[in-house]
Design a protein around this motif. Structure first.
Motif, PDB file in Angstrom:
ATOM      1  N   PRO A 183      16.216  26.962   5.642  1.00  8.99           N
ATOM      2  CA  PRO A 183      15.571  27.031   6.958  1.00  8.99           C
ATOM      3  C   PRO A 183      14.277  27.836   6.923  1.00  8.99           C
ATOM      4  CG  PRO A 183      17.436  28.538   6.845  1.00  8.99           C
ATOM      5  CD  PRO A 183      17.476  27.701   5.599  1.00  8.99           C
ATOM      6  N   GLN A 184      13.315  27.396   7.742  1.00  9.93           N
ATOM      7  CA  GLN A 184      12.053  28.115   7.943  1.00  9.93           C
ATOM      8  C   GLN A 184      11.437  28.550   6.618  1.00  9.93           C
ATOM      9  OE1 GLN A 184      12.215  30.944  11.328  1.00  9.93           O
ATOM     10  NE2 GLN A 184      14.374  30.403  11.432  1.00  9.93           N
ATOM     11  N   THR A 185      11.445  27.624   5.686  1.00 14.40           N
ATOM     12  CA  THR A 185      10.954  27.940   4.348  1.00 14.40           C
ATOM     13  C   THR A 185       9.867  26.970   3.917  1.00 14.40           C
ATOM     14  OG1 THR A 185      13.046  28.931   3.708  1.00 14.40           O
ATOM     15  CG2 THR A 185      11.628  28.152   1.918  1.00 14.40           C
ATOM     16  N   THR A 186       8.708  27.511   3.608  1.00 16.41           N
ATOM     17  CA  THR A 186       7.624  26.735   2.998  1.00 16.41           C
ATOM     18  C   THR A 186       7.051  27.577   1.854  1.00 16.41           C
ATOM     19  OG1 THR A 186       6.121  27.635   4.662  1.00 16.41           O
ATOM     20  CG2 THR A 186       6.989  25.445   5.085  1.00 16.41           C
ATOM     21  N   SER A 187       7.951  28.096   1.034  1.00 11.57           N
ATOM     22  CA  SER A 187       7.555  29.057  -0.002  1.00 11.57           C
ATOM     23  C   SER A 187       6.548  28.471  -0.986  1.00 11.57           C
ATOM     24  CB  SER A 187       8.803  29.519  -0.758  1.00 11.57           C
ATOM     25  OG  SER A 187       9.464  28.395  -1.306  1.00 11.57           O
ATOM     26  N   TRP A 188       6.489  27.140  -1.036  1.00  8.53           N
ATOM     27  CA  TRP A 188       5.603  26.489  -2.007  1.00  8.53           C
ATOM     28  C   TRP A 188       4.160  26.434  -1.528  1.00  8.53           C
ATOM     29  CZ3 TRP A 188       9.557  24.380   0.805  1.00  8.53           C
ATOM     30  CH2 TRP A 188       9.189  23.563   1.868  1.00  8.53           C
ATOM     31  N   LEU A 189       3.913  26.734  -0.249  1.00 11.74           N
ATOM     32  CA  LEU A 189       2.547  26.673   0.273  1.00 11.74           C
ATOM     33  C   LEU A 189       1.672  27.738  -0.376  1.00 11.74           C
ATOM     34  CD1 LEU A 189       2.726  26.231   4.155  1.00 11.74           C
ATOM     35  CD2 LEU A 189       2.242  24.506   2.413  1.00 11.74           C
ATOM     36  N   LEU A 190       0.409  27.379  -0.596  1.00 12.06           N
ATOM     37  CA  LEU A 190      -0.596  28.329  -1.064  1.00 12.06           C
ATOM     38  C   LEU A 190      -1.689  28.388  -0.001  1.00 12.06           C
ATOM     39  CD1 LEU A 190      -1.595  27.810  -4.791  1.00 12.06           C
ATOM     40  CD2 LEU A 190      -0.366  29.723  -3.759  1.00 12.06           C
ATOM     41  N   ALA A 191      -2.036  29.588   0.435  1.00 13.15           N
ATOM     42  CA  ALA A 191      -3.088  29.720   1.436  1.00 13.15           C
ATOM     43  C   ALA A 191      -4.356  29.005   0.969  1.00 13.15           C
ATOM     44  CB  ALA A 191      -3.383  31.193   1.700  1.00 13.15           C
ATOM     45  N   ALA A 192      -4.659  29.125  -0.310  1.00 16.17           N
ATOM     46  CA  ALA A 192      -5.890  28.522  -0.852  1.00 16.17           C
ATOM     47  C   ALA A 192      -5.951  27.020  -0.582  1.00 16.17           C
ATOM     48  CB  ALA A 192      -5.978  28.790  -2.352  1.00 16.17           C
ATOM     49  N   ASP A 193      -4.788  26.374  -0.566  1.00 12.28           N
ATOM     50  CA  ASP A 193      -4.761  24.928  -0.324  1.00 12.28           C
ATOM     51  C   ASP A 193      -4.879  24.591   1.159  1.00 12.28           C
ATOM     52  OD1 ASP A 193      -4.366  24.704  -3.018  1.00 12.28           O
ATOM     53  OD2 ASP A 193      -2.192  24.460  -2.863  1.00 12.28           O
ATOM     54  N   GLU A 194      -4.685  25.590   2.002  1.00 10.57           N
ATOM     55  CA  GLU A 194      -4.668  25.356   3.447  1.00 10.57           C
ATOM     56  C   GLU A 194      -5.986  25.739   4.121  1.00 10.57           C
ATOM     57  OE1 GLU A 194      -1.573  24.223   4.867  1.00 10.57           O
ATOM     58  OE2 GLU A 194      -1.162  24.011   2.734  1.00 10.57           O
ATOM     59  N   ILE A 195      -6.812  26.517   3.420  1.00 10.33           N
ATOM     60  CA  ILE A 195      -8.017  27.088   4.025  1.00 10.33           C
ATOM     61  C   ILE A 195      -8.903  26.009   4.646  1.00 10.33           C
ATOM     62  CG2 ILE A 195     -10.201  28.313   3.551  1.00 10.33           C
ATOM     63  CD1 ILE A 195      -7.801  30.110   3.289  1.00 10.33           C
TER      64      ILE A 195
END
Lengths: 448, 462
Positions: free
Chosen positions: B127-139
């Motif tokens: 639940p409530q997990t997106t541990s694989w996200l990288l801020a750099a990819d979202e900027i």
């Protein structure tokens, strides 16, 4: 003359002296010494001597308790105080992976209030939202200490189960609390379902235990297998099966109590206490035969349908049938006067004062498996004691001092004396804040 | 002549990158390098985005564009140690949670609603997990907050996805204006952002597990147990897959395993104690964020003993807005907290704890400046305040070899001010990011450009 000498010694004794003598008190020991008028000697946090006449140790701090009553620290077998961020993990029917130990909040003012009501030890339980709730912990009310320092060392941890209306409510939207919501209903919705959840959980736990036992056996033989996945939910139930964790069951009705006994015996575990157990008087023999304790209310009932058949004689009747009975609070306010709750057992059911006081001292200590160290005033036990200005089972009695491990954690006179300082400090901070705010908001021009 | 040219460059606007000079000399300035003693009057030479030279006797290269900084001060660009700038849909406040008994209540600004979440029935549903996200990819390089925040003199932000329990990994970015987000990234992955928010009956997360703080903690514990087991099984399979069922790919665990440190929230002393123990149990290098009650001696002792790094929120607790005639019912403890919270940086400094300050969503330059000033007014020296916003965060994240001070070879992130950087009436004249010059807008609300607003009017909002 002697008194003068003592006074001199008191002055000389260091602050927080390791040795304390409480003298001239009416002592209700709840132990083999019964009730007597005399003294209790405390050294290094333990009770070292109890009697009409004691040897006065050198340098002891004297607490003069003439006309006062000394009893063992009150133990609450069912409390929900001192927790952070909710005490119910009600999202699932089996939440045995969660642990009250992780969320102990030593700053909860309810701890201080309970302490001021004579409570020295409390069993902090998960709520009753689900059939199998979370892991529980026994705390001493060491107000001012950290979370870790509050934990009752050596007390076996427990787990909360719940039967009846509370755990089935979340699964039953028809007319129930969930009616009209779009939320996914949670199984179970019936008492049958509650039983099923518990039995199924222990089937899983047994399989899990077998998997780990097989692994442990291989390791013992010198093999190097990959360990099974550690599952926190099943781990707690495995500990129940291994008698390393007590089961405390929230219940009301006689039929569900019998169901629980059968389910536990079929699954190979033991119920340590039935909690609330308002219909316990109907099945007292069966509870006693299972070896479970019962922790109930004095005269609280009819606040819901399943509590409608309760009677105030419940505690006395169960006790007469050989059940180990205690009174609990389940509530931060009720927790502050458990002494007068115990007194009600004298009115309803005719217990004597020792039997009644036992319901909030030695009996809950036995239920929690901590009676070797607390629950009575006996040599060798922890110096957890409460001094009242009058007969402690009366609701007119006021707590004067509370000792835990020989340290005075509550002193009525001192608390009252300190209040003025606290009020002044509060006033100072309020004024300071107001002044800062006014400085930020320049005064309005008069013509506005 | 050079000066004139430079002025015309200024007029051409902040987005005229093509004309950025490759060599700039800031001349006759007071220089505060942070890593060394203050230079009363000297020169900083920037070439190709890096600091080429700094000192009181540095020649100005003939090809350089010159900024005559007589009467001005050069500081290293500030580093916001915990931010959400550039993350799409992020709430401005990356708070450690305030209010509520648990100290884990909702952030001050509500999180943007997302698509309905599947109800979780336990840890296995991640639940409530997106541990694989990288801020750099979202900027998003066009995030307007980049320009706003830069107006505070912040040139570098450690920015995080903050939604959920395991939100994803943060990245260190330079706050340049660029069309390509990739150009901003200094370090793509610095650690996993963990929050202890919860769903609950009718709450977020689809009303499922976990709905309590203890549920969240047990979930995090289970994740790390699972990660250990996952690694074991994967290693065994890699050694010899024959006769072995293949381990199921689990991106939640992959994200956790890839994170070299975790960030955990803690404001009250009990939370600091709890999270220090928790990180030790999980055997994860950890940074604490929030630290509201770090002024308490017990908290400072715990932090010192554990050798932990701490990020202190600049969003000091304030009394709730209430009508003037309404009685103040706050407890003594709450009043003390509000009174003493701004002394936390000074207390941590005194105790020798490794700490940095972070904006906690105070984007408006004037608000940010006042918050730092409050710590200074409560016992923190100006030097220590500056360090807690430059070299200290750089050290905490292991990038002190490239940012955080004015040193030869480091990235040319600089702030040029008229006056002490944290003073009320100081203007921020120029900001250099990767050697590129920006001028804070004079008219921006709460801005610290030439036009100053009245003190006591936070954010300059009327």
């Amino acid at each position: 003359m002697k008194k003068v000498l003592f006074a001199a010694l008191v002055v000389l004794a260091p602050l927080g002296a390791d040795t304390i003598v409480i003298q001239n008190a009416t002592v209700m020991t709840e132990g083999p010494k019964g009730n007597f008028k005399g003294s209790v000697v405390v050294q290094d946090g333990k009770i070292t001597e109890v009697g009409e006449k004691v040897l006065m140790p050198q340098g002891a701090t004297i607490i003069e308790a003439g006309g006062q009553y000394l009893i063992p620290g009150i133990i609450d077998c069912h409390s929900h105080i001192a927790g952070d961020g909710g005490i119910n993990e009600g999202s699932v029917s089996v939440s045995s992976m969660v642990d009250i130990k992780d969320i102990i909040n030593p700053d909860d003012i309810a701890i201080y209030r309970a302490l001021a009501g004579g409570v020295t030890t409390a069993n902090i339980l998960h709520g009753s939202a689900n059939s199998i709730g979370g892991q529980t912990i026994v705390l001493k009310m060491r107000w001012g200490k950290s979370a870790q320092e509050m934990i009752f060392a050596g007390a076996l941890p427990g787990i909360k189960f719940a039967l009846g209306e509370n755990p089935k409510r979340a699964g039953n939207p028809v007319g129930g609390r969930g009616a009209g919501t779009t939320q996914v209903a949670r199984y179970p919705a019936t008492r049958m379902g509650v039983e099923d959840v518990i039995r199924e959980a222990f089937n899983d736990a047994k399989a899990y235990k077998a998997e780990w036992d097989a692994y442990d056996a291989k390791v013992a033989r010198g093999e190097h297998p990959i360990p099974p996945r550690k599952d926190l939910k099943l781990q707690a139930l495995k500990e129940v099966l291994e008698n390393k964790r007590y089961v405390h069951v929230h219940c009301y009705r006689a039929d569900e109590i019998l169901m629980m006994i059968r389910a536990a015996e079929d699954s190979g575990f033991h119920v340590r206490t039935f909690q609330h157990v308002l219909e316990g008087y109907k099945v007292a023999k069966e509870i006693a035969a299972h070896g479970a304790g019962a922790s109930t209310f004095s005269d609280w009932w009819a606040y819901k349908i399943e509590a409608i058949d309760a009677i105030p004689f419940n505690a006395a009747l169960m006790a007469r049938k050989g059940v180990l009975v205690s009174f609990n609070s389940d509530d931060a306010e009720l927790m502050r006067h458990l002494n007068s709750e115990a007194g009600k057992a004298m009115k309803y059911g005719g217990l004597n004062e020792t039997e009644a006081l036992a319901m909030v001292t030695i009996n809950p200590a036995k239920q929690l498996g901590i009676d070797k160290t607390v629950g009575s005033i006996e040599v060798g036990k922890d110096a957890d004691m409460v001094l009242y200005d009058g007969f402690p089972l009366s609701d007119l009695a006021k707590v004067q001092k509370v000792l835990i491990d020989g340290t005075v954690y509550f002193d009525r006179d001192k608390a009252i004396a300190e209040q003025a300082t606290k009020d002044a400090e509060k006033k100072r901070l309020q004024d300071k804040e107001r002044a800062a705010q006014q400085k930020q908001q320049p005064a309005r021009r008069p013509n506005q | 002549m050079n000066k004139l040219l430079f002025a015309s460059f200024l007029l051409s606007g902040a987005f005229a990158f093509a004309e950025v000079p490759s060599t700039v000399a800031i001349h006759n300035a007071k220089i505060v390098p942070v890593s060394g003693p203050v230079i009363a009057k000297g020169t900083v030479v920037i070439r190709n985005g890096l600091i080429e030279a700094v000192g009181d006797n540095v020649p100005v290269p003939p090809e350089a564009w010159v900024v005559d900084a007589e009467g001005m001060t050069v500081y290293p660009g500030l580093i916001d140690a915990l931010s959400t700038v550039g993350i799409p849909g992020a709430a401005p406040a990356a708070g450690a949670g305030r209010g509520g008994r648990g100290g884990v209540a909702a952030p001050a600004v509500p999180v943007v609603e997302t698509a309905p979440v599947q109800r979780s029935w336990g840890p296995e549903d991640r639940p409530q997990t997106t541990s694989w996200l990288l801020a750099a990819d979202e900027i998003q390089a066009n995030d307007r907050r980049i320009e706003t925040v830069r107006g505070s003199g912040i040139t570098t932000a450690v920015t995080f996805p903050t939604r959920g329990i395991f939100a994803g990994q943060g990245s260190i970015i330079d706050l340049a204006s660029s069309e390509k987000a990739a150009e901003l990234v200094l370090v793509p992955a610095v650690g996993q952002y963990i929050a202890l928010g919860r769903g609950g009956f009718g709450g977020g997360g689809g009303g499922g597990f976990p709905s309590s703080l203890m549920g969240v903690i047990s979930y995090i514990r289970q994740i790390y147990l699972d990660a250990d087991h996952y690694k074991l099984v994967k290693e065994a399979y890699a050694r010899d897959p024959r006769g072995m069922q293949r381990p199921e790919y689990d991106r939640a665990l992959e994200g956790v395993i890839a994170s070299k440190r975790i960030l955990l929230p803690a404001n009250r002393v009990v939370e600091i104690d709890r999270m220090l123990r928790f990180a030790a149990e999980l055997r994860q290098p950890m940074i604490l964020y929030g630290a509201r009650d770090a002024y308490e001696p017990a908290a400072a002792n715990l932090l010192k003993k554990s050798n932990a790094s701490v990020l202190v929120s600049l969003r000091w607790p304030a009394p709730p807005a209430r009508p003037p005639d309404q009685e103040d019912t706050d407890t003594l403890r709450i009043l003390e907290e509000r009174d003493k919270a701004p002394t936390a940086p000074a207390v941590l400094q005194q105790a020798g704890v490794k700490y940095a300050l972070y904006s906690d969503g105070l984007d408006a330059p004037r608000e940010f400046q006042r918050a730092v000033k409050k710590a200074i007014d409560n016992g923190l020296s100006r030097e220590d305040a500056l360090r807690a916003l430059t070299l200290s965060p750089a050290e905490i994240y292991g990038v002190a070899d490239r940012v955080g001070s004015i040193e030869k070879g480091k990235i040319a992130n600089l702030v040029l001010t008229k006056g002490d950087i944290f003073d009320d009436h100081t203007t921020i004249v120029m900001v250099f990011v990767d050697g590129k010059k920006y001028t804070p807008a004079e008219t921006a609300p709460g801005g610290r450009g030439a036009a100053t607003d009245e003190p006591g009017n936070p954010g300059g909002i009327q």
